[in-house]
Design a protein around this motif. Structure first.
Motif, short mmCIF file in Angstrom:
data_model
loop_
_atom_site.label_atom_id
_atom_site.label_comp_id
_atom_site.label_asym_id
_atom_site.label_seq_id
_atom_site.Cartn_x
_atom_site.Cartn_y
_atom_site.Cartn_z
N VAL A 142 0.83 -1.21 0.00
CA VAL A 142 0.00 0.00 0.00
C VAL A 142 0.87 1.26 0.00
O VAL A 142 0.53 2.27 -0.65
CB VAL A 142 -1.02 -0.03 1.17
N ALA A 145 2.42 1.52 -3.50
CA ALA A 145 1.39 1.99 -4.43
C ALA A 145 1.27 3.52 -4.37
O ALA A 145 1.23 4.20 -5.39
CB ALA A 145 0.05 1.34 -4.12
N ALA A 146 1.23 4.05 -3.14
CA ALA A 146 1.11 5.51 -2.97
C ALA A 146 2.36 6.21 -3.50
O ALA A 146 2.27 7.23 -4.19
CB ALA A 146 0.89 5.85 -1.50
N GLN A 171 -4.62 5.45 -10.82
CA GLN A 171 -5.47 4.28 -10.58
C GLN A 171 -4.81 3.01 -11.12
O GLN A 171 -4.85 1.96 -10.50
CB GLN A 171 -6.85 4.47 -11.21
N ALA A 174 -1.99 1.95 -8.69
CA ALA A 174 -2.50 1.30 -7.47
C ALA A 174 -2.95 -0.12 -7.77
O ALA A 174 -2.67 -1.05 -6.98
CB ALA A 174 -3.66 2.12 -6.90
N CYS A 179 -4.05 -2.62 -4.97
CA CYS A 179 -4.58 -1.64 -4.02
C CYS A 179 -5.54 -0.71 -4.76
O CYS A 179 -5.64 -0.76 -5.98
CB CYS A 179 -3.45 -0.81 -3.41
N LYS A 180 -6.23 0.13 -4.00
CA LYS A 180 -7.16 1.10 -4.59
C LYS A 180 -6.69 2.52 -4.26
O LYS A 180 -6.21 2.78 -3.16
CB LYS A 180 -8.56 0.91 -4.00
N ILE A 181 -6.88 3.42 -5.24
CA ILE A 181 -6.77 4.85 -4.93
C ILE A 181 -8.06 5.23 -4.20
O ILE A 181 -9.15 4.81 -4.60
CB ILE A 181 -6.62 5.68 -6.23
N SER A 203 -9.04 11.95 -7.66
CA SER A 203 -8.35 10.68 -7.40
C SER A 203 -8.99 9.53 -8.19
O SER A 203 -8.30 8.71 -8.78
CB SER A 203 -8.36 10.36 -5.91
N THR A 228 -3.87 5.67 -0.74
CA THR A 228 -4.12 4.32 -1.26
C THR A 228 -4.62 3.42 -0.13
O THR A 228 -4.37 3.70 1.05
CB THR A 228 -2.83 3.71 -1.84
N SER A 229 -5.31 2.35 -0.51
CA SER A 229 -5.90 1.46 0.48
C SER A 229 -5.84 0.01 0.01
O SER A 229 -5.95 -0.26 -1.19
CB SER A 229 -7.37 1.86 0.73
N GLY A 233 -11.41 1.44 -0.61
CA GLY A 233 -11.08 2.83 -0.93
C GLY A 233 -12.24 3.79 -0.82
O GLY A 233 -12.22 4.87 -1.40
#
Length: 398
Positions: A142, A145-146, A171, A174, A179-181, A203, A228-229, A233
């Motif tokens: 995570v 990703a960020a 996106q 991520a 992961c998700k934005i 985002s 990011t998550s 998200g």
């Protein structure tokens, strides 16, 4: 100031003025040092509110030492209160003095803060795990990703490019780390005394959130905000009572009924007429009552504490970038811990191509480049080299 002076005044207040560039970079230098200080205080069992206070106090002291002898009064200080949001909390956790929350071993800590000099704002957010040695597993994913999304955004926020290109690219990055934005996060243009300018990068595009298409232009300044998550998200507001950060809505007026509300609103207008502030800075008992009426009548814009589902992890990286004639200048950042993510972008040619872009504009005429001073953690800005995709998102931000 008379009306006929206004255009002249406004014309001078962008990056074409060396004085403005200096103020942005001075604010950034103080902020990078403040982030370093806050990070050094983030240890297991440390009280979150005390760390937030240290960050804000440092910014107030350092900015207070600048422009002391200026004939014109120059506003300066905290542009966004220090927040320390842990694990599945997305953002805006800056508790009141009575709060007993402490940090624990292995917490994922997101630090978010801002500083301004004469209304020229620098903001930063950084993610750190309270552990020894390299970060691995989903926590590394995570954060990588960020960080990789932030590095791609730095290279795509260039004059002539469009905001939606950045939205699509981050996106994709991520997703490469599974992961998700996070939805609803906006990267805003910054202007003098304006922390949330009208030109924005969204985002995540969805039917509920639309923004105007925009093209980046030379001499603009942006706060690039990447969250990011490992979860879905979608931010959730669990408890309005956790909200402690507000900003005066300067275009709204209302005659408050309660005496406590009028008292608090008067204090806010005097102390925090423009920038976001924390309710810690107000008298706590009176503030609780008064703030509710102010928010209910839209006099204040709240910054709520938002959560991901328990067990999911969140990372946050934010930096300030000046779109200078010679290229992009990232003026706030901090090096990351060593990351060992489970995913790789090594086999994604599009992401690798974005990361291979430089951030400086080549000068015509083929003259030799002057070497800039080496960047350090205190925030001297340096040329961003193309990021090596094999570093897998763990590249330290210069």
């Amino acid at each position: 100031m008379s009306d006929d002076e206004t255009p002249k005044e406004e014309k001078e207040l962008d990056l074409t003025s060396p004085e403005v560039v200096t103020k942005y970079k001075s604010a950034a230098e103080i902020l990078n040092k403040a982030l370093q200080l806050v990070l050094s205080q983030c240890k297991p069992k440390a009280k979150i509110v005390e760390i937030c206070e240290k960050g804000d106090s440092f910014i107030r002291e350092q900015t207070g030492n600048m422009y002391k002898n200026s004939k014109k009064k120059i506003e300066r200080g905290v542009a966004f209160p220090t927040c320390i949001s842990v694990n599945n909390i997305f953002c805006h956790f800056s508790p009141l003095a009575s709060d007993e929350s402490v940090l624990e071993e292995n917490d994922i800590v997101k630090i978010d803060m801002g500083c301004h000099i004469d209304g020229f704002i620098a903001v930063v957010a950084h993610t750190h795990v309270l552990q020894e040695g390299p970060v691995s597993g989903r926590a590394a994913d995570v954060i990588a990703a960020a960080n990789t999304a932030a590095e791609v955004a730095l290279r795509l926020v260039r004059p002539g490019r469009k905001n939606k290109e950045v939205t699509e690219a981050i996106q994709k990055v991520a997703a490469a780390y599974d992961c998700k934005i996070v939805e609803g996060v906006l990267s805003h243009q910054l202007k003098q005394f304006v922390i949330d300018g009208n030109k924005v990068i969204l985002s995540v595009t969805n039917p509920e959130t639309r923004v105007d298409d925009a093209e980046f232009e030379e001499n603009e300044v942006y706060a690039i905000d990447i969250v990011t998550s490992t979860g879905d998200g979608k931010p959730r507001l669990l408890d309005e009572k956790q909200t402690t950060i507000y900003k005066r809505a300067v275009d709204k007026n209302y005659h408050l009924k309660m005496k406590s509300s009028r008292f608090i609103f008067s204090e806010i207008n005097q102390k925090f007429p423009i920038m976001p502030f924390t309710a810690r800075a107000l008298e706590e008992k009176r503030a609780r009552l008064g703030l509710v009426e102010c928010v209910n009548h839209d006099l204040l814009q709240p910054y709520p504490v938002l959560h991901e589902k328990p067990g999911d992890l969140v990372a946050h990286i934010k930096f300030t970038v000046l779109l200078m004639p010679n290229g992009s200048d990232r003026i706030t950042s901090h090096a990351l811990q060593e990351l060992k993510p489970t995913k790789t972008i090594e086999h994604d040619p599009e992401i690798k191509a974005w990361l291979a872009l430089g951030t400086k504009t080549k000068k015509k005429g083929g003259g030799k480049k002057k070497k800039g001073k080496k960047a350090d953690a205190q925030g001297e800005s340096a040329e961003a080299e193309p990021m090596d995709a094999t570093s897998n998102g763990a590249a330290a931000q210069e």
